[in-house]
Design a protein around this motif. Structure first.
Motif, short mmCIF file in Angstrom:
data_model
loop_
_atom_site.label_atom_id
_atom_site.label_comp_id
_atom_site.label_asym_id
_atom_site.label_seq_id
_atom_site.Cartn_x
_atom_site.Cartn_y
_atom_site.Cartn_z
N GLU A 175 0.86 -1.18 0.00
CA GLU A 175 0.00 0.00 0.00
C GLU A 175 0.90 1.22 0.00
O GLU A 175 1.78 1.35 0.84
CB GLU A 175 -0.92 -0.01 1.22
CG GLU A 175 -1.93 -1.15 1.17
CD GLU A 175 -2.90 -1.12 2.31
OE1 GLU A 175 -3.05 -0.08 2.98
OE2 GLU A 175 -3.54 -2.17 2.55
N GLY A 176 0.70 2.09 -0.97
CA GLY A 176 1.55 3.27 -1.12
C GLY A 176 2.66 2.99 -2.11
O GLY A 176 3.40 2.02 -1.97
N ASP A 177 2.77 3.81 -3.14
CA ASP A 177 3.74 3.66 -4.22
C ASP A 177 3.79 2.24 -4.75
O ASP A 177 4.86 1.67 -5.00
CB ASP A 177 5.14 4.12 -3.79
CG ASP A 177 6.10 4.20 -4.99
OD1 ASP A 177 5.62 4.47 -6.11
OD2 ASP A 177 7.30 3.96 -4.82
N ALA A 178 2.63 1.65 -4.92
CA ALA A 178 2.56 0.28 -5.42
C ALA A 178 3.09 0.18 -6.85
O ALA A 178 3.68 -0.84 -7.22
CB ALA A 178 1.13 -0.23 -5.34
N TYR A 179 2.92 1.23 -7.63
CA TYR A 179 3.39 1.20 -9.03
C TYR A 179 4.90 1.00 -9.09
O TYR A 179 5.41 0.32 -9.98
CB TYR A 179 2.98 2.48 -9.76
CG TYR A 179 3.23 2.41 -11.25
CD1 TYR A 179 2.31 1.80 -12.09
CD2 TYR A 179 4.38 2.95 -11.81
CE1 TYR A 179 2.53 1.73 -13.45
CE2 TYR A 179 4.61 2.88 -13.17
CZ TYR A 179 3.70 2.27 -13.99
OH TYR A 179 3.92 2.19 -15.33
N GLY A 180 5.61 1.58 -8.14
CA GLY A 180 7.06 1.44 -8.11
C GLY A 180 7.51 -0.01 -8.01
O GLY A 180 8.55 -0.39 -8.56
N ALA A 185 9.87 -4.86 -10.63
CA ALA A 185 9.73 -6.24 -11.11
C ALA A 185 10.15 -6.34 -12.57
O ALA A 185 10.84 -7.29 -12.95
CB ALA A 185 8.29 -6.72 -10.92
N GLY A 186 9.74 -5.37 -13.38
CA GLY A 186 10.14 -5.38 -14.78
C GLY A 186 11.65 -5.27 -14.94
O GLY A 186 12.27 -5.98 -15.75
N GLN A 187 12.28 -4.42 -14.14
CA GLN A 187 13.74 -4.27 -14.19
C GLN A 187 14.44 -5.54 -13.72
O GLN A 187 15.39 -6.01 -14.35
CB GLN A 187 14.16 -3.08 -13.33
CG GLN A 187 13.70 -1.74 -13.85
CD GLN A 187 13.85 -0.63 -12.81
OE1 GLN A 187 14.46 -0.81 -11.76
NE2 GLN A 187 13.27 0.53 -13.10
N ALA A 188 13.97 -6.08 -12.60
CA ALA A 188 14.59 -7.29 -12.04
C ALA A 188 14.47 -8.49 -12.97
O ALA A 188 15.41 -9.27 -13.12
CB ALA A 188 13.98 -7.61 -10.69
N ALA A 189 13.32 -8.63 -13.61
CA ALA A 189 13.13 -9.76 -14.53
C ALA A 189 14.09 -9.66 -15.71
O ALA A 189 14.60 -10.68 -16.19
CB ALA A 189 11.68 -9.79 -15.01
N ARG A 190 14.36 -8.47 -16.16
CA ARG A 190 15.30 -8.28 -17.26
C ARG A 190 16.75 -8.51 -16.81
O ARG A 190 17.55 -9.07 -17.55
CB ARG A 190 15.16 -6.88 -17.83
CG ARG A 190 13.94 -6.70 -18.67
CD ARG A 190 13.78 -5.24 -19.15
NE ARG A 190 12.73 -5.13 -20.12
CZ ARG A 190 11.43 -5.04 -19.83
NH1 ARG A 190 11.04 -5.04 -18.57
NH2 ARG A 190 10.54 -4.95 -20.79
#
Length: 193
Positions: A175-180, A185-190
């Motif tokens: 909860e709070g800055d959930a978009y971050g 996750a996108g960066q880590a997966a790459r």
């Protein structure tokens, strides 16, 4: 209101979110714990069970929930024995008091769905995205890292950067800055690809 009925459970299970309101729905059934009693502790009736995907830790308690509440189960793959009715990509699903858009997000499993409500900015992410940039495994059958990255990107492009809550299939909700956490996750997966 959203309550994780698996919080504190010491067993191999997914989170199981009870969403109460106009339509009381369980998002994922979990496994290896008494989810029926946990539901009954909070409500008398259950209107439906909605699945993010059909891995055993998410569907282990499906038969018990079906039997106890007489509900039908909704998921992406109607050919799976745990699923009674199909939810298609882009379809609207009422959870509690809000309409959620179903997003087909394979990569962890072919039948994976996320559910997003633009108002009040809530995402049920299943095993696609977790807290602090975690992301779903791709070493299981039907897992594929490139597809998973594409699904994370799709979620990031579809939802608002004002996302208020992220409810993953495992671990704590955000909860709070959930978009971050989605961006991470996108960066880590790459990075680990």
């Amino acid at each position: 209101m959203i309550a994780n009925l698996a919080a504190g459970v010491q067993a191999f299970t997914s989170n199981a979110f009870l969403v109460t309101g106009e339509r009381t729905v369980l998002v994922d059934a979990g496994a290896n714990f008494d989810v029926v009693s946990a539901v009954r502790d909070r409500t008398v009736d259950l209107d439906a069970l909605v699945l993010t995907h059909t891995h055993p830790d998410h569907v282990g308690n499906v038969s018990g929930v079906r039997e106890a509440f007489g509900v039908e189960v909704w998921g992406h793959d109607p050919d799976h024995p745990a699923v009674d009715h199909a939810i298609r990509d882009g379809e609207s699903v009422r959870l509690g008091d809000h309409e959620y858009r179903a997003l087909h997000t394979p990569g962890h499993k072919d039948d994976h769905l996320c559910f997003y409500a633009a108002s009040p900015e809530i995402l049920f992410a299943g095993d696609l995205i977790f807290q602090n940039g975690g992301f779903g495994r791709t070493d299981l059958p039907e897992g594929d890292r490139e597809t998973l990255i594409g699904s994370i990107d799709r979620v990031a492009e579809t939802i608002s950067s004002d996302l208020a809550e992220l409810h993953p299939g495992h671990g704590p909700s955000v909860e709070g800055d959930a978009y971050g956490h989605i961006e991470l996750a996108g960066q880590a997966a790459r990075m680990s690809f």
